[in-house]
Design a protein around this motif. Structure first.
Motif, mmCIF file in Angstrom:
data_model
loop_
_atom_site.group_PDB
_atom_site.id
_atom_site.type_symbol
_atom_site.label_atom_id
_atom_site.label_comp_id
_atom_site.label_asym_id
_atom_site.label_seq_id
_atom_site.Cartn_x
_atom_site.Cartn_y
_atom_site.Cartn_z
ATOM 1 N N HIS A 148 0.839 -1.196 0.000
ATOM 2 C CA HIS A 148 0.000 0.000 0.000
ATOM 3 C C HIS A 148 0.872 1.243 0.000
ATOM 4 O O HIS A 148 2.092 1.159 0.131
ATOM 5 C CB HIS A 148 -0.973 -0.001 1.183
ATOM 6 C CG HIS A 148 -0.346 0.105 2.541
ATOM 7 N ND1 HIS A 148 0.603 -0.780 3.012
ATOM 8 C CD2 HIS A 148 -0.542 1.002 3.563
ATOM 9 C CE1 HIS A 148 0.944 -0.452 4.258
ATOM 10 N NE2 HIS A 148 0.279 0.636 4.602
ATOM 11 N N HIS B 190 1.245 3.851 2.060
ATOM 12 C CA HIS B 190 1.788 4.560 3.220
ATOM 13 C C HIS B 190 3.302 4.556 3.057
ATOM 14 O O HIS B 190 3.905 3.521 2.697
ATOM 15 C CB HIS B 190 1.373 3.882 4.538
ATOM 16 C CG HIS B 190 -0.009 4.282 4.980
ATOM 17 N ND1 HIS B 190 -0.820 3.469 5.737
ATOM 18 C CD2 HIS B 190 -0.712 5.428 4.753
ATOM 19 C CE1 HIS B 190 -1.973 4.098 5.962
ATOM 20 N NE2 HIS B 190 -1.932 5.280 5.376
ATOM 21 N N ASP C 229 -0.178 -3.700 5.818
ATOM 22 C CA ASP C 229 -0.729 -3.494 7.163
ATOM 23 C C ASP C 229 -2.195 -3.924 7.166
ATOM 24 O O ASP C 229 -2.889 -3.745 6.168
ATOM 25 C CB ASP C 229 -0.662 -2.011 7.525
ATOM 26 C CG ASP C 229 0.767 -1.503 7.650
ATOM 27 O OD1 ASP C 229 1.715 -2.290 7.631
ATOM 28 O OD2 ASP C 229 0.922 -0.271 7.728
ATOM 29 N N HIS D 131 -7.273 -1.839 5.999
ATOM 30 C CA HIS D 131 -6.397 -0.779 6.501
ATOM 31 C C HIS D 131 -7.033 0.567 6.178
ATOM 32 O O HIS D 131 -8.128 0.617 5.606
ATOM 33 C CB HIS D 131 -5.017 -0.957 5.845
ATOM 34 C CG HIS D 131 -3.908 -0.232 6.546
ATOM 35 N ND1 HIS D 131 -3.789 -0.157 7.912
ATOM 36 C CD2 HIS D 131 -2.830 0.452 6.048
ATOM 37 C CE1 HIS D 131 -2.715 0.543 8.225
ATOM 38 N NE2 HIS D 131 -2.114 0.924 7.119
HETATM 39 ZN ZN LIG Z 1 0.084 1.497 6.679
#
Ligand SMILES: [Zn+2]
Length: 314
Positions: free
Chosen positions: A64, A66, A213, A144
């Motif tokens: 992802h 992030h 995550d 998430h």
């Molecule tokens: Zn994350």
């Protein structure tokens, strides 16, 4: 055949420190290639320190967007360019990454010496993102704060083990080789000479799954059924479960519960919050639920073939 190695490059959630890097795992000896999963800030340093080779790195899987899971790509891509990499690179990620990296390369007027192919991974459904004659990579949705996917890498066919004893010593080697590949041996007139099931046993398929995550999500149980090694994030401990729920992360107990429910052989915990200086507490919490727990550490190497044959923690 060389064993499949998993090398841990980074173990910290959110922010790196003097001691820990953010997320990154390296798989070696898949079709003589290396594959990287997530690429946190500065991951090129442990990548080169712990056996990463830019002439072998062929695929990168990003969970992802992030920053602690992909921002290290910029440095790694540029370093490989400056080292004269020629091998094409395929990057698998949820939508948006290609635009970010293309803009950065455009801003510095960089014409890479190698090709990058971007594969946009569907975020809300199970999908095969890569397949060859030996490996299949499936992506699946996680829970998430932004679109996030997990990956499962599964060996398609594992060679059978030949069951040798005094009665099998006269079987020609060529027949053994063919039976190990799952073939029955027939005479010229078609009658059965050796049935491969009588002389070989199939080895369990080796597989590895990556879940980070994510909040506790029981959909993972189906996606990661009977996986050899499950990497599951454990950002928090149960004592901070409220925080885990608020930030869509998991506790060590939740990660262990998923491992136990999906019938994983082994569990690797990572993505630890900086607020716990002593990481052995993650093991204590997880081992109350699941017996075979590894705590990720920078430079740690796990032999996945060995883990596939062993039932409990080495
Ligand atoms: Zn994350």
């Amino acid at each position: 055949m060389n064993p499949i190695w998993l090398t841990v490059l980074g173990t910290a959630a959110a922010v790196p420190s003097f001691e820990y890097y953010t997320s990154g795992l390296l798989l070696s000896n898949l079709n003589d290639e290396q594959w990287l999963i997530d690429c946190g800030e500065g991951i090129q340093v442990p990548f080169f320190r712990y056996g990463g080779n830019y002439n072998k790195l062929r695929r990168i899987f990003i969970s992802h967007l992030h920053a602690d899971h992909y921002i290290g790509l910029v440095g790694l891509i540029m370093s490989m360019h400056m080292h004269g990499r020629k091998l094409p690179l395929t990057i698998y990620a949820p939508h948006g990454l290609a635009e970010i990296l293309t803009a950065i390369l455009r801003a510095s007027d960089t014409q890479l010496k190698y090709a990058i192919e971007y594969y946009t991974v569907p975020e809300d459904t199970l999908s095969t993102v890569y397949k060859d004659s030996r490996w299949e990579v499936v992506a699946f949705p996680l829970k998430h704060r932004i679109p996030t996917v997990g990956y499962r890498i599964t060996q398609i066919q594992q060679e059978r083990r030949f069951l040798a004893n005094e009665h099998t010593s006269s079987i020609p080697f060529e027949y053994i080789r063919r039976m190990k590949a799952g073939e029955n041996i027939l005479a010229e007139d078609g009658t059965l000479l050796y049935h491969c099931d009588d002389y070989t046993e199939p080895l369990p398929k080796l597989s590895f799954a990556y879940c980070s995550d994510t909040a506790y999500d029981e959909r993972i149980i189906e996606y990661c059924k009977e996986v050899t090694l499950l990497y599951h994030e454990a950002t928090f401990l149960e004592q901070d479960r409220v925080l885990a729920e608020k930030t869509f992360h998991s506790t060590a107990q939740e990660a262990a519960t998923i491992a136990q429910k999906c019938g994983a052989k082994h569990l690797l915990l990572g993505h630890f919050s900086y607020r716990y200086p002593n990481r052995s507490v993650f093991r204590e919490e997880a081992e109350r639920i699941f017996p075979s727990v590894y705590i990720a550490k920078e430079g740690m190497q796990l032999n996945l073939n060995q883990l596939n044959h062993s039932k409990t923690h080495a």
